[in-house]
Scaffold this motif. Structure first.
Motif, short mmCIF file in Angstrom:
data_model
loop_
_atom_site.label_atom_id
_atom_site.label_comp_id
_atom_site.label_asym_id
_atom_site.label_seq_id
_atom_site.Cartn_x
_atom_site.Cartn_y
_atom_site.Cartn_z
N SER A 1 13.35 37.09 -18.76
CA SER A 1 14.10 36.32 -17.76
C SER A 1 13.19 35.99 -16.59
CB SER A 1 15.32 37.11 -17.29
OG SER A 1 16.13 36.33 -16.43
N ALA A 2 13.81 35.42 -15.54
CA ALA A 2 13.07 35.16 -14.31
C ALA A 2 12.69 36.45 -13.62
CB ALA A 2 13.92 34.30 -13.38
N SER A 3 13.61 37.43 -13.64
CA SER A 3 13.40 38.73 -13.00
C SER A 3 13.92 39.81 -13.93
CB SER A 3 14.13 38.79 -11.65
OG SER A 3 13.66 37.77 -10.78
N ALA A 4 13.58 41.04 -13.63
CA ALA A 4 13.97 42.16 -14.49
C ALA A 4 15.36 42.68 -14.15
CB ALA A 4 12.93 43.27 -14.39
N GLY B 1 23.00 47.20 -18.40
CA GLY B 1 22.36 46.62 -19.58
C GLY B 1 20.87 46.86 -19.58
N VAL B 2 20.24 46.60 -20.73
CA VAL B 2 18.79 46.74 -20.83
C VAL B 2 18.13 45.65 -20.00
CG1 VAL B 2 16.82 46.69 -22.40
CG2 VAL B 2 18.97 47.73 -23.14
N PRO B 3 17.28 46.01 -19.05
CA PRO B 3 16.66 44.97 -18.21
C PRO B 3 15.75 44.05 -19.03
CG PRO B 3 16.41 47.15 -17.22
CD PRO B 3 16.90 47.37 -18.63
N PRO B 4 15.76 42.78 -18.74
CA PRO B 4 14.80 41.88 -19.37
C PRO B 4 13.42 42.08 -18.75
CG PRO B 4 16.04 40.70 -17.72
CD PRO B 4 16.64 42.09 -17.78
N ILE B 5 12.42 41.56 -19.42
CA ILE B 5 11.07 41.54 -18.85
C ILE B 5 10.93 40.25 -18.04
CG2 ILE B 5 8.62 41.31 -19.40
CD1 ILE B 5 9.12 43.05 -21.86
N ALA B 6 10.46 40.37 -16.80
CA ALA B 6 10.21 39.19 -15.99
C ALA B 6 8.99 38.45 -16.53
CB ALA B 6 9.98 39.59 -14.54
N LEU B 7 9.15 37.18 -16.82
CA LEU B 7 8.05 36.41 -17.40
C LEU B 7 6.91 36.27 -16.39
CD1 LEU B 7 10.11 33.57 -19.10
CD2 LEU B 7 8.62 35.19 -20.28
N ASP B 8 5.69 36.51 -16.86
CA ASP B 8 4.52 36.22 -16.03
C ASP B 8 4.10 34.78 -16.30
OD1 ASP B 8 3.30 36.27 -18.53
OD2 ASP B 8 2.21 38.14 -18.17
N ASN C 1 17.26 35.14 -10.05
CA ASN C 1 15.85 34.90 -9.76
C ASN C 1 15.49 35.54 -8.43
OD1 ASN C 1 13.33 33.89 -9.09
ND2 ASN C 1 13.76 31.81 -9.82
N GLN C 2 14.82 36.69 -8.50
CA GLN C 2 14.34 37.36 -7.29
C GLN C 2 12.82 37.34 -7.18
OE1 GLN C 2 16.91 39.75 -9.04
NE2 GLN C 2 18.29 38.28 -8.09
N ARG C 3 12.22 36.34 -7.76
CA ARG C 3 10.76 36.25 -7.77
C ARG C 3 10.24 35.91 -6.38
NH1 ARG C 3 9.13 35.23 -13.38
NH2 ARG C 3 7.09 34.53 -12.61
N ASP C 4 8.96 36.27 -6.14
CA ASP C 4 8.32 35.93 -4.87
C ASP C 4 7.07 35.09 -5.09
OD1 ASP C 4 6.60 37.78 -5.93
OD2 ASP C 4 6.83 39.26 -4.32
N ASP C 5 7.02 34.44 -6.27
CA ASP C 5 5.87 33.57 -6.55
C ASP C 5 6.32 32.11 -6.51
OD1 ASP C 5 7.37 33.32 -8.85
OD2 ASP C 5 5.80 34.00 -10.23
#
Length: 368
Positions: A133-136, A143-150, A195-199
């Motif tokens: 996903s966008a964030s973990a 639920g099982v957290p997704p991996i945040a895509l790099d 989406n909690q990304r900081d990039d």
């Protein structure tokens, strides 16, 4: 004259009427490959009399499937199975057919809806896998957290959409709809709730729109100008602080500036806290608001069930086309009945011409 049964152009693609069959997952594929069910189901949709049918959410990579039983278009085997199932449809119908290209992101790895209510499947289960996903942050608490895509993962997603789009072109499909609605991966990047990304892909609206616009630009560059290309969005998350109509209008304008041929306006699906009062036409106001801001065609959907209701939406200028999903599953000849109710012509296969009620026989015309 019925506006519902008048032509409309979605970019280079002309529809004979303004009824669209929306994508509806069938959860009947085998390792992403279309099966005999699809070879039965798609021709049935193609005999509906609608102006366009869009084939169900089709995953661009295996981990992008909603469930283990979802259809995909990511390799030669899935492409060939798709072609096999499509063959009977093309032999007996000239209806335009599109495909919705999709990636489920954190809402992937689930049971079919009739098994365990579509619950998530953990990665260590035989039918499960690790989601991204966008964030973990998982869709549901606990639920099982997704991996945040790099960045490399993001690049792979863009490439997967492009590769699937090229396969859709080879299959001879008429239209591609990019799925950025209902809480799936591209919607997960759009909404600040997921989406909690900081990039460069998180924070501001411009950043949160970046992945969808990159996917759109890359797909548009990869397909011929004769291929209609549009996007389906959720106009709102129905959750305070989430994606909303104002942001959807900004996105719609950005897509139009890039040459988007149509926008298909739905809502919800991103967060379990959503509160929706589903009344007839409940999503039409979102389509209406977006239509006032863009020139590209807008498709309205959401409990549009009556012919006059559909006609009124178009006559009032609230949308350019209307779409049905579950209503078509329930009544696969809904457009026939709508034509009879509105005094309009509808094209049907010659084998079915004599099925018209006597008082409406003149309204059934032979399909090409």
């Amino acid at each position: 004259m019925s506006l519902l049964f008048s032509p409309v152009d979605l970019g280079p693609l002309r529809l004979s009427n303004r009824i669209v069959v929306e994508p509806m997952c069938q959860y009947s594929a085998e390792e992403g490959r279309a099966t005999d069910w699809h070879a039965f189901h798609w021709p049935n949709l193609a005999q509906s009399g609608a102006g366009l049918a869009i084939i169900e959410a089709t995953a661009v990579e295996p981990r992008g499937r909603i469930s283990w039983a979802d259809i995909g278009l990511w390799d030669d085997a899935t492409e060939q199975a798709f072609a096999n199932a499509l063959a009977a449809t093309r032999r007996h119908s000239a209806m335009p057919l599109g495909v919705q290209l999709a990636h489920a992101g954190r809402k992937a790895s689930t049971h079919r809806p009739w098994d365990h209510h579509g619950a998530a499947i953990p990665p260590d289960d035989v039918h499960g896998w690790q989601t991204v996903s966008a964030s973990a942050t998982p869709y549901a608490e606990g639920g099982v957290p997704p991996i945040a895509l790099d960045q490399a993962g993001i690049d792979d997603v863009v490439a997967a959409f492009v590769a699937s789009a090229r396969r859709a072109v080879r299959l001879g499909l008429d239209l591609i709809e990019i799925h950025a609605a209902h809480g799936y991966l591209l919607h997960q990047f759009l909404s600040p709730l997921s989406n909690q990304r900081d990039d460069a892909y998180g924070g501001s609206l411009e950043n949160r729109m970046r992945l969808l616009l990159q996917v759109f630009d890359a797909v548009k560059a990869a397909v011929p100008a004769t291929m209609a290309l549009g996007v389906r969005i959720s106009a709102t998350d129905w959750v305070e602080g989430g994606w909303d109509l104002a942001q959807s209008i900004v996105l719609a304008k950005a897509l139009e500036a890039r040459g988007c041929h149509f926008i298909d306006v739905s809502s919800g699906g991103l967060h379990p806290a959503q509160r929706i009062t589903a009344v007839p036409g409940y999503q039409v106001p979102f389509a209406d608001a977006i239509k006032q801001e863009v020139a590209m065609p807008v498709i309205a959907v959401g409990l549009i069930t009556e012919p006059q209701q559909a006609e009124d939406i178009l006559q009032q200028g609230r949308a350019d086309a209307v779409a049905l999903a579950r209503g078509i599953l329930y009544d696969p000849r809904w457009p026939w009945h709508a034509a009879a109710a509105l005094g309009a012509d509808v094209a049907v296969a010659p084998q079915y011409l004599r099925s018209a009620p006597r008082e409406h026989a003149a309204r059934f015309v032979q399909a090409a």
